[in-house]
Design a protein around this motif. Structure first.
Motif, mmCIF file in Angstrom:
data_model
loop_
_atom_site.group_PDB
_atom_site.id
_atom_site.type_symbol
_atom_site.label_atom_id
_atom_site.label_comp_id
_atom_site.label_asym_id
_atom_site.label_seq_id
_atom_site.Cartn_x
_atom_site.Cartn_y
_atom_site.Cartn_z
ATOM 1 N N PRO A 126 0.785 -1.232 0.000
ATOM 2 C CA PRO A 126 0.000 0.000 0.000
ATOM 3 C C PRO A 126 0.820 1.287 0.000
ATOM 4 O O PRO A 126 0.299 2.341 -0.370
ATOM 5 N N GLU A 127 2.094 1.213 0.409
ATOM 6 C CA GLU A 127 2.899 2.423 0.490
ATOM 7 C C GLU A 127 3.611 2.797 -0.804
ATOM 8 O O GLU A 127 4.180 3.889 -0.909
ATOM 9 N N VAL A 128 3.636 1.910 -1.803
ATOM 10 C CA VAL A 128 4.348 2.261 -3.035
ATOM 11 C C VAL A 128 3.550 3.318 -3.801
ATOM 12 O O VAL A 128 2.319 3.383 -3.705
ATOM 13 N N ASP A 129 4.258 4.128 -4.546
ATOM 14 C CA ASP A 129 3.592 5.167 -5.332
ATOM 15 C C ASP A 129 2.538 4.542 -6.244
ATOM 16 O O ASP A 129 2.803 3.560 -6.932
ATOM 17 N N GLY A 130 1.353 5.102 -6.244
ATOM 18 C CA GLY A 130 0.298 4.650 -7.139
ATOM 19 C C GLY A 130 -0.524 3.491 -6.628
ATOM 20 O O GLY A 130 -1.455 3.044 -7.316
ATOM 21 N N ALA A 131 -0.241 2.982 -5.415
ATOM 22 C CA ALA A 131 -0.926 1.779 -4.923
ATOM 23 C C ALA A 131 -2.432 1.982 -4.793
ATOM 24 O O ALA A 131 -3.227 1.116 -5.180
ATOM 25 N N ALA A 132 -2.852 3.123 -4.244
ATOM 26 C CA ALA A 132 -4.287 3.336 -4.048
ATOM 27 C C ALA A 132 -5.013 3.421 -5.392
ATOM 28 O O ALA A 132 -6.111 2.864 -5.551
ATOM 29 N N GLU A 133 -4.397 4.093 -6.377
ATOM 30 C CA GLU A 133 -5.018 4.224 -7.689
ATOM 31 C C GLU A 133 -5.152 2.865 -8.379
ATOM 32 O O GLU A 133 -6.202 2.549 -8.965
ATOM 33 N N VAL A 134 -4.097 2.059 -8.304
ATOM 34 C CA VAL A 134 -4.147 0.735 -8.923
ATOM 35 C C VAL A 134 -5.129 -0.160 -8.176
ATOM 36 O O VAL A 134 -5.869 -0.944 -8.800
ATOM 37 N N THR A 135 -5.182 -0.055 -6.862
ATOM 38 C CA THR A 135 -6.155 -0.822 -6.079
ATOM 39 C C THR A 135 -7.575 -0.491 -6.529
ATOM 40 O O THR A 135 -8.400 -1.396 -6.750
ATOM 41 N N ARG A 136 -7.872 0.775 -6.664
ATOM 42 C CA ARG A 136 -9.215 1.190 -7.104
ATOM 43 C C ARG A 136 -9.509 0.673 -8.514
ATOM 44 O O ARG A 136 -10.612 0.192 -8.805
ATOM 45 N N HIS A 137 -8.511 0.742 -9.380
ATOM 46 C CA HIS A 137 -8.636 0.266 -10.756
ATOM 47 C C HIS A 137 -8.973 -1.225 -10.778
ATOM 48 O O HIS A 137 -9.824 -1.675 -11.558
#
Length: 305
Positions: A126-137
């Motif tokens: 979850p801490e890597v850059d872009g994790a939340a966006e990819v998770t939502r995707h």
């Protein structure tokens, strides 16, 4: 008991799903063998490597799944573990640090395309850059997202849960031997166990039984998922076995050691043995074990049982 659903299998019986030499026939053969041994469904797991290498390996597994109705029944999807994970020593585990990378939708879509609609589970940090966006995707496509190989803060875990993360992969592993005694990823995840499924490797080596008992007192029963995280040495018994470019020594208790016996090189314990161990060390009843090994993992990835 049989009918287990294992969400994390890297290989079995001398076959490594992360080898460039593995064949469709070998993959489907292992699927049949695992079914005969009680694991009716499992997710072949492809771990961190260069993106093009992962794409090739995911494609081979997808080809195996599509090769027959039996194969599709045995392998209802693919687990992609990485490459969007922590590059910190300890948290990266056995994954190659050089191949870890920030999470981007473009890279994720390339991995999904290789899986031809068969990727069901993705583990990222979850801490890597872009994790939340990819998770939502991914969540928007009904693909289950797990945290793992991670040193995420509490806020980073909460943000990714809000984006759709539903699982944390093999809690107690994929982290350094030495961490802060209180503020560490294990305690952070346990504090959020009401909102996350949590997978555990129940071989007694990856998590000692007394620690497993502590975890299980915190994790709601409906959120416990048992995985083997099996490597190619699983199912071969004690001895020295080849794993990629190294030798693995499996001892009499089925612990799989890397060279020098300083660290585990994966898991060589199958689900039947884990069931016996959980009955022996945890006193778990059959109905409870069924939830942990069949009902909960099935619900998590959208299977009916």
């Amino acid at each position: 008991m049989s009918g287990y659903i294992d969400l994390q299998v890297n290989g079995y019986g001398g076959v490594d799903f992360n080898s460039d030499d593995v064949s469709v026939e070998q993959i489907t053969g292992i699927a049949e063998r695992l079914c005969q041994e009680g694991t009716s469904k499992f997710l072949p797991t492809i771990i961190t490597a260069d993106l093009d290498v992962m794409i090739r390996r995911i494609g081979k597994v997808a080809e195996a799944i599509e090769s027959s109705t039996n194969a599709a029944n045995r392998m209802p999807g693919i687990h992609v573990e990485g490459p969007f994970i922590s590059s910190e020593p300890g948290y990266v585990g056995a994954h190659p640090i050089s191949a870890t990378r920030p999470a981007t939708i473009d890279a994720m879509d390339r991995l999904l395309a290789a899986g031809r609609g068969l990727v069901r589970l993705v583990t990222l940090a979850p801490e890597v850059d872009g994790a939340a966006e990819v998770t939502r995707h991914l969540a928007n496509q009904n693909i289950t997202v797990a945290g793992g190989h991670s040193n995420a803060s509490l806020d980073e875990l909460k943000a990714t849960i809000d984006a759709g993360m539903a699982l944390f992969t093999h809690l107690g592993n994929g982290c350094p031997v030495t961490m802060h005694r209180h503020d560490n990823v294990i305690n952070r995840v346990l504090s959020l166990a009401e909102y996350l499924h949590i997978s555990l490797i129940a071989d007694g080596h990856h998590v000692p039984w007394f620690a497993m008992q502590n975890y299980l007192q915190v994790i709601p029963d409906r959120h416990v998922v048992i995985v083997t995280d099996a490597i190619s040495a699983a199912g071969l018994g004690p001895g020295k076995h080849r794993l990629a470019d190294q030798w693995v020594e499996v001892d009499e208790s089925l612990a799989a050691w890397g060279q020098g016996r300083k660290q585990f090189a994966g898991c060589a314990t199958d689900m039947n043995q884990m069931m016996r161990l959980m009955q022996q060390h945890l006193g778990a009843e059959q109905s409870t074990l069924r939830r942990w090994t069949i009902e909960n993992p099935a619900r998590l990835i959208g299977l009916s049982v």
